[in-house]
Design a protein around this motif. Sequence first.
Motif, mmCIF file in Angstrom:
data_model
loop_
_atom_site.group_PDB
_atom_site.id
_atom_site.type_symbol
_atom_site.label_atom_id
_atom_site.label_comp_id
_atom_site.label_asym_id
_atom_site.label_seq_id
_atom_site.Cartn_x
_atom_site.Cartn_y
_atom_site.Cartn_z
ATOM 1 N N PRO A 1 -16.166 -9.503 45.889
ATOM 2 C CA PRO A 1 -16.238 -8.052 46.129
ATOM 3 C C PRO A 1 -14.866 -7.449 46.411
ATOM 4 O O PRO A 1 -13.937 -8.130 46.853
ATOM 5 N N GLY A 2 -14.756 -6.160 46.123
ATOM 6 C CA GLY A 2 -13.532 -5.441 46.440
ATOM 7 C C GLY A 2 -12.522 -5.360 45.322
ATOM 8 O O GLY A 2 -11.493 -4.699 45.476
ATOM 9 N N VAL A 3 -12.789 -6.002 44.181
ATOM 10 C CA VAL A 3 -11.867 -5.925 43.048
ATOM 11 C C VAL A 3 -12.147 -4.630 42.286
ATOM 12 O O VAL A 3 -13.269 -4.373 41.864
ATOM 13 N N LYS A 4 -11.118 -3.821 42.105
ATOM 14 C CA LYS A 4 -11.288 -2.521 41.459
ATOM 15 C C LYS A 4 -11.184 -2.648 39.947
ATOM 16 O O LYS A 4 -10.414 -3.466 39.437
ATOM 17 N N LEU A 5 -11.946 -1.808 39.267
ATOM 18 C CA LEU A 5 -12.029 -1.878 37.808
ATOM 19 C C LEU A 5 -11.632 -0.555 37.165
ATOM 20 O O LEU A 5 -12.102 0.508 37.559
ATOM 21 N N SER A 6 -10.768 -0.651 36.177
ATOM 22 C CA SER A 6 -10.491 0.452 35.262
ATOM 23 C C SER A 6 -10.818 -0.072 33.879
ATOM 24 O O SER A 6 -10.142 -0.980 33.388
ATOM 25 N N LEU A 7 -11.856 0.456 33.263
ATOM 26 C CA LEU A 7 -12.353 -0.139 32.024
ATOM 27 C C LEU A 7 -12.181 0.783 30.824
ATOM 28 O O LEU A 7 -12.502 1.967 30.881
ATOM 29 N N HIS A 8 -11.678 0.186 29.718
ATOM 30 C CA HIS A 8 -11.677 0.893 28.444
ATOM 31 C C HIS A 8 -13.122 1.121 28.023
ATOM 32 O O HIS A 8 -13.874 0.165 27.843
ATOM 33 N N ALA A 9 -13.486 2.361 27.857
ATOM 34 C CA ALA A 9 -14.855 2.676 27.431
ATOM 35 C C ALA A 9 -14.855 4.000 26.690
ATOM 36 O O ALA A 9 -14.163 4.940 27.079
ATOM 37 N N GLY A 10 -15.613 4.060 25.613
ATOM 38 C CA GLY A 10 -15.705 5.294 24.849
ATOM 39 C C GLY A 10 -14.500 5.572 23.978
ATOM 40 O O GLY A 10 -14.286 6.724 23.582
ATOM 41 N N GLU A 11 -13.723 4.544 23.635
ATOM 42 C CA GLU A 11 -12.619 4.721 22.682
ATOM 43 C C GLU A 11 -13.200 4.548 21.277
ATOM 44 O O GLU A 11 -12.828 3.667 20.513
ATOM 45 N N LEU A 12 -14.138 5.417 20.966
ATOM 46 C CA LEU A 12 -14.933 5.315 19.743
ATOM 47 C C LEU A 12 -15.161 6.704 19.166
ATOM 48 O O LEU A 12 -15.116 7.708 19.872
ATOM 49 N N THR A 13 -15.445 6.738 17.869
ATOM 50 C CA THR A 13 -15.831 7.981 17.208
ATOM 51 C C THR A 13 -16.888 7.677 16.167
ATOM 52 O O THR A 13 -17.086 6.520 15.770
ATOM 53 N N THR A 14 -17.575 8.738 15.714
ATOM 54 C CA THR A 14 -18.478 8.569 14.594
ATOM 55 C C THR A 14 -17.654 8.114 13.397
ATOM 56 O O THR A 14 -16.544 8.578 13.177
ATOM 57 N N GLY A 15 -18.196 7.221 12.638
ATOM 58 C CA GLY A 15 -17.458 6.668 11.512
ATOM 59 C C GLY A 15 -16.914 5.290 11.823
ATOM 60 O O GLY A 15 -16.973 4.386 10.990
ATOM 61 N N LEU A 16 -16.381 5.106 13.031
ATOM 62 C CA LEU A 16 -15.906 3.776 13.420
ATOM 63 C C LEU A 16 -17.068 2.817 13.604
ATOM 64 O O LEU A 16 -17.016 1.654 13.202
ATOM 65 N N VAL A 17 -18.128 3.300 14.251
ATOM 66 C CA VAL A 17 -19.306 2.469 14.528
ATOM 67 C C VAL A 17 -20.554 3.291 14.230
ATOM 68 O O VAL A 17 -20.495 4.522 14.154
ATOM 69 N N PRO A 18 -21.713 2.649 14.073
ATOM 70 C CA PRO A 18 -22.955 3.409 13.917
ATOM 71 C C PRO A 18 -23.186 4.310 15.126
ATOM 72 O O PRO A 18 -22.723 4.014 16.238
ATOM 73 N N THR A 19 -23.904 5.395 14.926
ATOM 74 C CA THR A 19 -24.109 6.348 16.016
ATOM 75 C C THR A 19 -24.787 5.702 17.232
ATOM 76 O O THR A 19 -24.582 6.139 18.365
ATOM 77 N N GLU A 20 -25.577 4.646 17.001
ATOM 78 C CA GLU A 20 -26.219 3.960 18.125
ATOM 79 C C GLU A 20 -25.187 3.358 19.073
ATOM 80 O O GLU A 20 -25.456 3.171 20.263
ATOM 81 N N GLY A 21 -24.008 3.048 18.538
ATOM 82 C CA GLY A 21 -22.974 2.441 19.363
ATOM 83 C C GLY A 21 -22.220 3.426 20.227
ATOM 84 O O GLY A 21 -21.354 3.028 21.019
#
Length: 513
Positions: free
Chosen positions: A313-333
């Motif tokens: 416990p206590g480890v802080k997280l900064s996460l890459h998330a949502g570096e996506l667009t339509t066209g790169l992946v299916p819309t479900e992603g």
Amino acid sequence: MRHPFFRVLPAVFLGMTSALTMISPVHAAPQSAVRIYDRIRDDPVRLNMFLRAFPKGADLHNHLVGAVYAENMLDWAARDGLCVSLKEKRILDHACTHSGEGELPAAELSHHAESENVLIDALSMRDFVPAPGDASGHDHFFATFARFGSIDDAHSGDMLAEARDRAARDHVAYLELMISPGIGGMIGAGFHHPLKGDDFATAHQALAPEIPALVQKARAETDRMEEQARDVLKCGTPQAHPGCAVTVRYLFQTLRTLPPQAVYAQLDGGYATVKADPRFVGLNIVAPEDDPTAMRDYDLHMRMFHFLNGVTPGVKLSLHAGELTTGLVPTEGLRHHIRAAVEVAGASRIGHGVDVALEDDPESLLSEMARRHVMVEINLTSNDQILGVKGAAHPFSLYRRAGVPMALSTDDEGVSRGDLTQEYVRAARTYDLSYADLKTLSRAGLDYAFVPGASLWVDHQPGKFIPACQAWPVASASCSAFLKSSEKARLQWALEERFGTFEAAVTHEGLYQ
């Protein structure tokens, strides 16, 4: 001589007030600075000058390996006697041989300007133009890292020195750099201990005997990197570079594009490294989010974080998330990555967050992020170059409207050919930001940094000092005691002093009149 914006102010640490009282008159100068900013905001040249000198709290999203300019990499390759492949457009890990087709000693590039320029373009986003075989900014960007990977280990300290010196020239007080020391051993350990489904407890138990040695290797590599950087910067000598004054901490950076057992081992080792070494203040997971493996295992990775939060416990997280667009992946992603990073993994900060409007129920997600103070690291140049998202199509204004905290960052400033000033200029001109908006972004960088200690601000409200320090600019005895107890607050206090110095200086600069 160090720039006055980066001077050391011992009064903060000793509880003295004389040096602080001196800046009392300049604290009343913001309205003059506001008028100057409003006067020059449509003049790109003067705006750039103004914002280069503007104090910037932090760069929180900065991959060290991507922070280096290609010219420096080629110089290091020449110094090491390495060869470059003009055919593959990369730095090789060996000296040239007579049998190598299209190879040239890096040391000879200074006599072959055309070849040198081709390599610089290949190792960065400079002059990128889509072409057959290299049609995507996304693919060109990520391909650069393999092209200079042969020199990463030997020159990590040179890279750190470059990043610190650039931050100093850019008036950035604090860097939170993503690095991956010892990661090869962690990946190897993962392959020796297969992961069965979500049985993270068994995987953790199997890895436990190896973790101390893996952590020690990561710490030793970091020691060597910092020692090399100190030598390059001449820290502690009369010839010390400005970069010596920049505070640096690290996020342990793990790779998401490997098989599950290898990803889990990196995370387990990363959590242990953060817990063991105070230079590491948090953890991140990187590599293209649209990679098929990363997409397939995204939810599994978030559950790994959730499990390890309970173990360590206590480890802080900064996460890459949502570096996506339509066209790169299916819309479900595009429907849940940011939400899962916040709600399952427990991220305190989100890197990029570009596809937030395409997530399920974005209104409630944005409301939750605002309520929980989940900050978004905004990378405008990177999002343009990699995803083709810019201007009104970027969610910058959406996050502002929703009250989600943001800070500007560079992502990979060497590969992208920029710096943090470029991000401030781009934000100011694109989104019609006021001077107060820019100060809010700068202050947020330190407020949401993972550097230890309590904040100078009440409830993340920049400018609303905690009760002990409301006598600003004088540090009372109670405020001095508080500052002594909190590294974050000391950095924030110093940033406010830099604002005062800057605002006084620009008021008297004839070029802005």
